[in-house]
Write a protein that holds these residues in place. Structure first.
Motif, PDB file in Angstrom:
ATOM      1  N   ASP A  98       0.803  -1.184  -0.105  1.00  0.00           N
ATOM      2  CA  ASP A  98       0.137   0.132  -0.123  1.00  0.00           C
ATOM      3  C   ASP A  98       0.938   1.230   0.095  1.00  0.00           C
ATOM      4  O   ASP A  98       1.957   1.198   0.625  1.00  0.00           O
ATOM      5  CB  ASP A  98      -0.889   0.111   1.288  1.00  0.00           C
ATOM      6  CG  ASP A  98      -1.999  -0.852   1.324  1.00  0.00           C
ATOM      7  OD1 ASP A  98      -2.113  -1.487  -0.072  1.00  0.00           O
ATOM      8  OD2 ASP A  98      -2.762  -1.134   2.285  1.00  0.00           O
ATOM      9  N   ASP A 100       0.559   3.728   1.712  1.00  0.00           N
ATOM     10  CA  ASP A 100       0.549   4.727   2.955  1.00  0.00           C
ATOM     11  C   ASP A 100       1.855   3.948   3.801  1.00  0.00           C
ATOM     12  O   ASP A 100       2.038   4.642   4.977  1.00  0.00           O
ATOM     13  CB  ASP A 100      -0.893   4.814   3.634  1.00  0.00           C
ATOM     14  CG  ASP A 100      -1.415   3.160   4.094  1.00  0.00           C
ATOM     15  OD1 ASP A 100      -0.499   2.082   3.626  1.00  0.00           O
ATOM     16  OD2 ASP A 100      -2.451   3.044   4.252  1.00  0.00           O
ATOM     17  N   GLN A 102       1.859   1.345   5.713  1.00  0.00           N
ATOM     18  CA  GLN A 102       1.279   0.883   7.162  1.00  0.00           C
ATOM     19  C   GLN A 102       2.150  -0.578   7.192  1.00  0.00           C
ATOM     20  O   GLN A 102       2.055  -1.121   8.482  1.00  0.00           O
ATOM     21  CB  GLN A 102       0.017   0.623   7.091  1.00  0.00           C
ATOM     22  CG  GLN A 102      -0.837   1.935   7.482  1.00  0.00           C
ATOM     23  CD  GLN A 102      -2.313   1.783   7.515  1.00  0.00           C
ATOM     24  OE1 GLN A 102      -3.229   1.393   6.718  1.00  0.00           O
ATOM     25  NE2 GLN A 102      -2.558   1.828   8.763  1.00  0.00           N
ATOM     26  N   ARG A 200       2.161  -3.700  12.169  1.00  0.00           N
ATOM     27  CA  ARG A 200       1.582  -2.923  11.237  1.00  0.00           C
ATOM     28  C   ARG A 200       1.902  -1.440  11.853  1.00  0.00           C
ATOM     29  O   ARG A 200       1.575  -1.200  13.224  1.00  0.00           O
ATOM     30  CB  ARG A 200       0.111  -3.209  11.314  1.00  0.00           C
ATOM     31  CG  ARG A 200      -0.571  -2.355  10.198  1.00  0.00           C
ATOM     32  CD  ARG A 200      -2.097  -2.966  10.299  1.00  0.00           C
ATOM     33  NE  ARG A 200      -2.970  -1.921   9.672  1.00  0.00           N
ATOM     34  CZ  ARG A 200      -3.355  -1.584   8.339  1.00  0.00           C
ATOM     35  NH1 ARG A 200      -2.583  -2.124   7.512  1.00  0.00           N
ATOM     36  NH2 ARG A 200      -4.106  -0.740   8.132  1.00  0.00           N
ATOM     37  N   ARG A 203      -0.756   5.199   9.667  1.00  0.00           N
ATOM     38  CA  ARG A 203      -0.495   5.508   8.217  1.00  0.00           C
ATOM     39  C   ARG A 203       0.329   6.831   8.305  1.00  0.00           C
ATOM     40  O   ARG A 203       0.278   7.433   9.354  1.00  0.00           O
ATOM     41  CB  ARG A 203      -1.857   6.285   7.976  1.00  0.00           C
ATOM     42  CG  ARG A 203      -2.118   5.983   6.559  1.00  0.00           C
ATOM     43  CD  ARG A 203      -3.689   6.486   6.107  1.00  0.00           C
ATOM     44  NE  ARG A 203      -4.276   5.781   4.898  1.00  0.00           N
ATOM     45  CZ  ARG A 203      -3.971   6.307   3.792  1.00  0.00           C
ATOM     46  NH1 ARG A 203      -3.072   7.265   3.573  1.00  0.00           N
ATOM     47  NH2 ARG A 203      -4.297   5.590   2.822  1.00  0.00           N
TER      48      ARG A 203
HETATM   49 MG    MG Z   1      -3.663   1.774   4.795  1.00  0.00          MG
END
Ligand code: MG
Ligand code: UDP
Length: 309
Positions: A98, A100, A102, A200, A203
């Motif tokens: 992704d 972002d 993350q 994780r 963001r």
């Molecule tokens: Mg995300």
């Protein structure tokens, strides 16, 4: 060895510069530690902000960046598919991540190493979700639990952060379905599978492109596109109710013969609503699947590429 990192981007202008910077540094590390060359492929999923402009500038400034722009917002899964289809002739393996950041990009090094050891698909699995809000964590975990109930093969806490070798990609491209739910399809491919675990993160910037409404739609879509478990479940409830009904009929007849006809307004009303609810749900679920069949038979194209750089 060539690795393509595919990054779907939808309105990600706040985070994009940072993402390109971080992944650029990472590709130097990948080169040092594994000898593989890395290329970034940014897929603009019909963004309405400056995302495409930024991708273009980055592609002109750095030789390791390229981009494609989809003509319209087609959703994360389709954007990923576009990126995979575009990389297939140019790489030995593809990593999807992704925009972002993350997902911990550092484990990509480990993914590449596992690829060199002969793995075809390496799944990124989240260990914890400390940085997610309680709400996101709760809904996401409920979703993974339900998915596992529907299909045991689904990997708990694996989203779309994974590495796929070229032959796994080619196998994936043979799946013609329009209702894409990649994490479940990929699991069907087989080949040699590996895992990397990571925490994780929050963001980096910008906000989630998956508000509750989209998240719910994605979950229902996901489950109904790879599993018929809900249909089986509703059939089971229907059968149980039929058996209860037979017992009820016998009971009513006995009472009638005995001459004890009761008023029974409450029980009638309650069962009426209950049965009505279940029938409507059953029809609804069946309808969802018919809707899926409808979109599949239309064979509409997944996306159009408007520009490439
Ligand atoms: Mg995300
Ligand atoms: N994304 C996309 N198209 C969409 C929605 C999202 O390509 O219609 C991308 C988005 O840019 C990001 C990734 O999908 O790279 C995951 O989205 P997000 O981080 O908003 O989801 P979350 O992590 O909150 O579930």
């Amino acid at each position: 060895m060539k690795i393509n990192i595919v990054i779907p981007c939808y309105n990600e202008q706040e985070v994009l510069a940072k993402t390109i910077d971080v992944l650029g540094k990472l590709s130097e590390r990948i080169k040092q530690e594994t000898g593989a060359d890395t290329q970034l492929l940014l897929v603009d999923d019909g963004s309405k902000d400056c995302t495409w402009l930024m991708i273009k500038e980055a592609a002109e400034a750095h030789p390791f960046v390229s981009g494609i722009k989809l003509s319209h917002n087609r959703g994360h899964q389709n954007a990923l598919w576009a990126g995979m289809e575009a990389s297939i002739d140019h790489c030995d393996a593809m990593v999807s991540i992704d925009a972002d950041l993350q997902d911990d990009e550092n484990v990509i090094v480990d993914m590449v190493r596992q690829l060199q050891e002969g793995k075809d698909i390496v799944y990124g699995v989240r260990k914890e979700r400390k940085t997610d809000t309680f709400f996101k964590r709760f809904t996401a975990q409920a979703f993974y639990k339900i998915m596992q109930m529907a299909d045991k093969e689904v990997i708990y806490n694996h989203a779309d952060f994974r590495l796929m070798s070229n032959r796994a990609l080619k196998a994936l491209m043979q799946y013609p379905e329009r209702n894409l739910f990649l994490r479940a399809i990929v699991r069907e491919l087989g080949f040699n599978e590996g895992y990397v675990y990571y925490d994780r993160k929050a963001r980096e910037a910008g906000e989630s492109k998956y508000p509750l409404k989209k998240m719910l739609a994605f979950s229902i879509d996901g489950i109904t596109s790879f599993s018929v478990a809900p249909l089986k479940f509703i059939t089971f409830i229907g059968l149980v109710m039929t058996f209860i009904a037979i017992a009820m009929i016998l009971y009513a007849l006995v009472k009638y013969i005995q001459g004890e006809v009761i008023q029974g307004w409450t029980s009638l009303l309650v069962s009426l609503w209950f049965i009505g609810g279940i029938i409507t749900t059953g029809v609804g679920i069946t309808g969802l699947y018919i809707g899926k069949i409808y979109t599949e038979v239309k064979r509409r194209p997944r996306y159009f590429v408007e520009e490439k750089i």
